[in-house]
Structures are given as structure tokens and as C-alpha cells.
Design a protein around this motif. Structure first.
Motif, PDB file in Angstrom:
ATOM      1  N   HIS A   1     -32.035 -36.021 -53.577  1.00 39.20           N
ATOM      2  CA  HIS A   1     -31.207 -37.015 -52.901  1.00 39.20           C
ATOM      3  C   HIS A   1     -30.112 -37.405 -53.881  1.00 39.20           C
ATOM      4  CE1 HIS A   1     -30.170 -40.323 -50.239  1.00 39.20           C
ATOM      5  NE2 HIS A   1     -30.217 -41.148 -51.266  1.00 39.20           N
TER       6      HIS A   1
ATOM      7  N   ASN B   1     -31.833 -37.655 -57.526  1.00 40.07           N
ATOM      8  CA  ASN B   1     -33.268 -37.927 -57.452  1.00 40.07           C
ATOM      9  C   ASN B   1     -33.889 -36.656 -56.909  1.00 40.07           C
ATOM     10  OD1 ASN B   1     -35.888 -38.802 -56.462  1.00 40.07           O
ATOM     11  ND2 ASN B   1     -35.139 -40.875 -56.789  1.00 40.07           N
TER      12      ASN B   1
ATOM     13  N   SER C   1     -36.832 -33.044 -57.378  1.00 38.86           N
ATOM     14  CA  SER C   1     -37.901 -32.282 -58.015  1.00 38.86           C
ATOM     15  C   SER C   1     -37.652 -30.814 -57.713  1.00 38.86           C
ATOM     16  CB  SER C   1     -39.282 -32.714 -57.503  1.00 38.86           C
ATOM     17  OG  SER C   1     -39.380 -32.540 -56.113  1.00 38.86           O
TER      18      SER C   1
ATOM     19  N   ARG D   1     -40.009 -35.526 -60.920  1.00 38.54           N
ATOM     20  CA  ARG D   1     -39.229 -36.418 -60.063  1.00 38.54           C
ATOM     21  C   ARG D   1     -38.670 -37.541 -60.927  1.00 38.54           C
ATOM     22  NH1 ARG D   1     -42.227 -38.255 -54.699  1.00 38.54           N
ATOM     23  NH2 ARG D   1     -40.134 -39.039 -54.298  1.00 38.54           N
TER      24      ARG D   1
ATOM     25  N   ARG E   1     -41.428 -43.798 -61.369  1.00 39.97           N
ATOM     26  CA  ARG E   1     -41.908 -44.710 -60.323  1.00 39.97           C
ATOM     27  C   ARG E   1     -40.734 -45.185 -59.468  1.00 39.97           C
ATOM     28  NH1 ARG E   1     -44.476 -47.828 -64.670  1.00 39.97           N
ATOM     29  NH2 ARG E   1     -46.427 -46.793 -65.238  1.00 39.97           N
TER      30      ARG E   1
ATOM     31  N   GLU F   1     -39.403 -42.266 -57.334  1.00 40.74           N
ATOM     32  CA  GLU F   1     -40.249 -41.975 -56.180  1.00 40.74           C
ATOM     33  C   GLU F   1     -40.044 -43.020 -55.086  1.00 40.74           C
ATOM     34  OE1 GLU F   1     -44.095 -41.745 -57.926  1.00 40.74           O
ATOM     35  OE2 GLU F   1     -43.886 -39.627 -58.483  1.00 40.74           O
ATOM     36  N   TRP F   2     -39.922 -44.291 -55.491  1.00 36.37           N
ATOM     37  CA  TRP F   2     -39.646 -45.329 -54.502  1.00 36.37           C
ATOM     38  C   TRP F   2     -38.292 -45.072 -53.833  1.00 36.37           C
ATOM     39  CZ3 TRP F   2     -35.388 -48.625 -54.794  1.00 36.37           C
ATOM     40  CH2 TRP F   2     -35.293 -49.538 -53.733  1.00 36.37           C
TER      41      TRP F   2
ATOM     42  N   ALA G   1     -36.671 -42.255 -53.453  1.00 36.50           N
ATOM     43  CA  ALA G   1     -36.709 -41.073 -52.593  1.00 36.50           C
ATOM     44  C   ALA G   1     -37.507 -41.329 -51.323  1.00 36.50           C
ATOM     45  CB  ALA G   1     -37.307 -39.895 -53.351  1.00 36.50           C
ATOM     46  N   ASP G   2     -38.598 -42.079 -51.443  1.00 33.64           N
ATOM     47  CA  ASP G   2     -39.466 -42.325 -50.290  1.00 33.64           C
ATOM     48  C   ASP G   2     -38.936 -43.433 -49.383  1.00 33.64           C
ATOM     49  OD1 ASP G   2     -41.140 -40.373 -51.277  1.00 33.64           O
ATOM     50  OD2 ASP G   2     -42.483 -41.790 -52.274  1.00 33.64           O
ATOM     51  N   SER G   3     -38.078 -44.313 -49.944  1.00 32.30           N
ATOM     52  CA  SER G   3     -37.541 -45.441 -49.161  1.00 32.30           C
ATOM     53  C   SER G   3     -36.030 -45.522 -49.349  1.00 32.30           C
ATOM     54  CB  SER G   3     -38.198 -46.753 -49.613  1.00 32.30           C
ATOM     55  OG  SER G   3     -39.605 -46.655 -49.637  1.00 32.30           O
TER      56      SER G   3
ATOM     57  N   GLU H   1     -34.252 -48.722 -48.074  1.00 30.21           N
ATOM     58  CA  GLU H   1     -34.833 -50.042 -48.371  1.00 30.21           C
ATOM     59  C   GLU H   1     -34.068 -50.703 -49.506  1.00 30.21           C
ATOM     60  OE1 GLU H   1     -39.135 -51.971 -49.737  1.00 30.21           O
ATOM     61  OE2 GLU H   1     -39.032 -49.907 -49.035  1.00 30.21           O
TER      62      GLU H   1
END
Length: 302
Positions: free
Chosen positions: A30, A65, A67, A92, A198, A201-202, A204-206, A209
Motif C-alpha cells: 500500500h 507498507n 511484504s 511488513r 505493529r 500492520e494496523w 495495512a489492515d485498516s 481508519e
């Protein structure tokens, strides 16, 4: 009889960070623009059937962001500081590139890694660590020249010889670059990398947000002081600046997806916690070199 299989170096010119992402297949990533200007990028890509070589250029600062492809081993040469970074699928992280960034990488695919018997566990502690070596600059220039010169057909024996050479050369350069590593510094960088992982990952996953500074430190599991230190080491900016740029990029993506009949600049600004429309417009124009209203008008949906 040996057959000739033409190997075609593919080249892509891009005008947006999202296009840059789509031009590098197989990676989970991302991108967000982090410095002012009209984005311009380029990807040159060569698939050696199990081993890939690619070269990336971008004119603005970009937060990556990402992997690597599952099971792969990537040797990435940052041509801005002549450092080698080793990556795998677990690497990541947040990585903010400088302006006019150039990188060239060799990616060994999972099947090739298995066939060569490479033990990735032995490389633990080296992933995403800055590895300096005298051969890094020379090797990255040689890789770039390969992409420039390799335009004629190559048979399977020549291809196999090239992939073996790439593996031997990358491992040799890695061995030289890891000599003299400061293990205390390596430990500190490992702790900072874990913290930023950490957050990465937040992010990329959100991706849509928003958090405030205190909430971000809670995501990282550290104090505000530790958070600021890690951000300074990894991104060259404060966490507050990073959060603000993240919100501007989110507003940019929303404006590109909508039409003037579906939303307004004010609505998009407030969606991303920009309550002063004039300041939002100025900040947006400083980063993307156009007003948010101009982005909305040129939406592909418009």
C-alpha cells in the motif's frame, strides 16, 4: 535442441501511487504520497521464470507498507544510500522513501528458494536491516545495465546461468555487507522495526481508519517518547505529521472515487477530520499540487 525464449523487459510509466503498486505484481503493498508534487514513477521488470529483477523510480516521497511474495527472498538495493535490504513475506513494515528514489531488486521465488535449499531461518535478524557494503553500488548499477541491455532472445541454458549467477552474487554481497555489523545497534533497530511493524500492520489492515497520537502509541504498545524515536529513525518525521499525511491521502483516494454529484469537498474533508476547509484545501494543494475540487472534477467516474 535448445529453444530460444525471448525475455521481454517490461516498462511502465505511472502518474499515481496506486498505478505504481499495480505495476509490481505479487507484492502485498500500500503506497501513500508523502511530499508535494505531481507523482511520476517508473517500473522496469524482468521475469526469469522463478527469479525476477525489477527497478523502481519515484519522484516524490512515498510511504510503502508492504511484504514480499509468500515464500520469496528479495534483495533490494536502495540506490539513494547504496544500502542492501533483505526482505521476506514477514517483512511488513513502514518505509518512507526519499524524493527521486531509485531501487533495484532481485526476487527469488519460493520454488527457486526450495530448489536451491536456501535456509531463510539463518537470515533471521537481517531482514529490513540496513546493510552497507562496498559492492552494493557497483552491483546495483550492473543490474540496471542488465535491464537496459537484455533485449534479444536468450535460451534456457543462458537463463539458468543468469539466475545462478544472480543468486551467487547476491549471497556474496550479503556476506560482505553483514561483516562489521554493530550487534547493539542491530538489536535496537530490531526493536524499532518490531514497533513499526505493529503500526504497519494496523495501517495495512485498516487503511481508512483514523487515530489520534495516544491511540497510535497504544497500537504500537509503547510510550509516546518511544513512538517518536522510532518514527524519527524510520520515517524522518513525527507521528503527528505521518497521521496528517495519511488522512490527506485518504481524502485524495475518496475524491478520486466520487463524482461532484455524489459528494462535496467539504463532506470529504470532514470525513477525514479536517474541520477548517480553507486549511484543508491549502494542505491538500501543497501535497498534490492541485485543489481538492480539481481532483473531484477529474475523477474517472465524473
Amino acid at each position: 535442441m535448445t529453444t530460444c525464449n525471448p525475455l521481454q523487459v517490461q516498462a511502465f510509466n505511472t502518474a499515481d501511487v496506486a498505478e505504481q503498486v499495480r505495476a509490481t505484481p505479487g507484492w502485498v503493498q500500500h503506497y501513500q504520497q508523502m511530499s508535494p508534487g505531481h507523482f511520476a514513477g517508473q517500473i522496469r521488470y524482468l521475469d526469469l521464470q522463478g527469479v525476477e529483477v525489477y527497478e523502481e523510480q519515484m519522484n516524490t516521497r512515498v510511504e510503502q507498507n508492504f511484504s514480499a511474495p509468500q515464500g520469496a527472498l528479495a534483495f533490494c538495493f536502495d540506490r539513494s544510500d547504496n544500502a542492501l535490504y533483505l526482505l521476506n513475506e514477514d517483512s511488513r513494515n513502514i518505509w518512507i522513501t526519499p524524493e527521486n528514489y531509485q531501487e533495484i531488486a532481485v526476487v527469488f521465488g519460493p520454488e527457486f528458494v526450495r530448489q536451491q535449499g536456501l535456509d531463510l531461518a539463518k537470515l533471521e535478524g537481517l531482514f529490513m536491516t540496513q546493510l552497507k557494503g562496498g559492492q552494493n553500488a557497483l552491483f546495483s548499477r550492473w543490474l540496471s545495465s542488465i535491464l537496459t541491455k537484455l533485449s534479444q532472445p536468450i535460451d534456457s541454458k543462458e537463463k539458468d546461468a543468469l539466475t545462478r549467477q544472480l543468486l551467487e552474487d547476491c549471497l556474496f554481497i550479503l556476506d560482505n555487507a553483514r561483516i562489521g555489523l554493530d550487534h547493539g545497534e542491530l538489536q535496537r533497530r530490531t526493536e524499532e522495526r518490531t514497533l513499526m511493524k505493529r503500526i504497519g500492520e494496523w495501517a495495512a489492515d485498516s487503511p481508512e481508519e483514523t487515530l489520534n497520537l495516544l491511540e497510535l502509541s497504544q497500537v504500537a504498545g509503547v510510550s509516546l517518547r518511544q513512538l517518536r524515536q522510532a518514527f524519527k529513525a524510520y520515517t524522518g518525521m513525527t507521528p503527528s505529521q505521518w497521521l496528517r499525511l495519511r488522512r490527506l491521502n485518504s481524502a485524495h483516494r475518496e475524491l478520486l472515487k466520487c463524482t461532484p454529484t455524489q459528494t462535496t469537498v467539504a463532506e470529504v474533508a470532514m470525513n477525514w477530520s479536517f474541520w477548517h476547509l480553507g486549511r484543508f484545501s491549502n494542505s491538500y494543494r501543497s501535497l498534490f499540487k492541485e485543489l481538492p475540487s480539481e481532483t473531484l472534477k477529474r475523477s474517472p467516474m465524473a
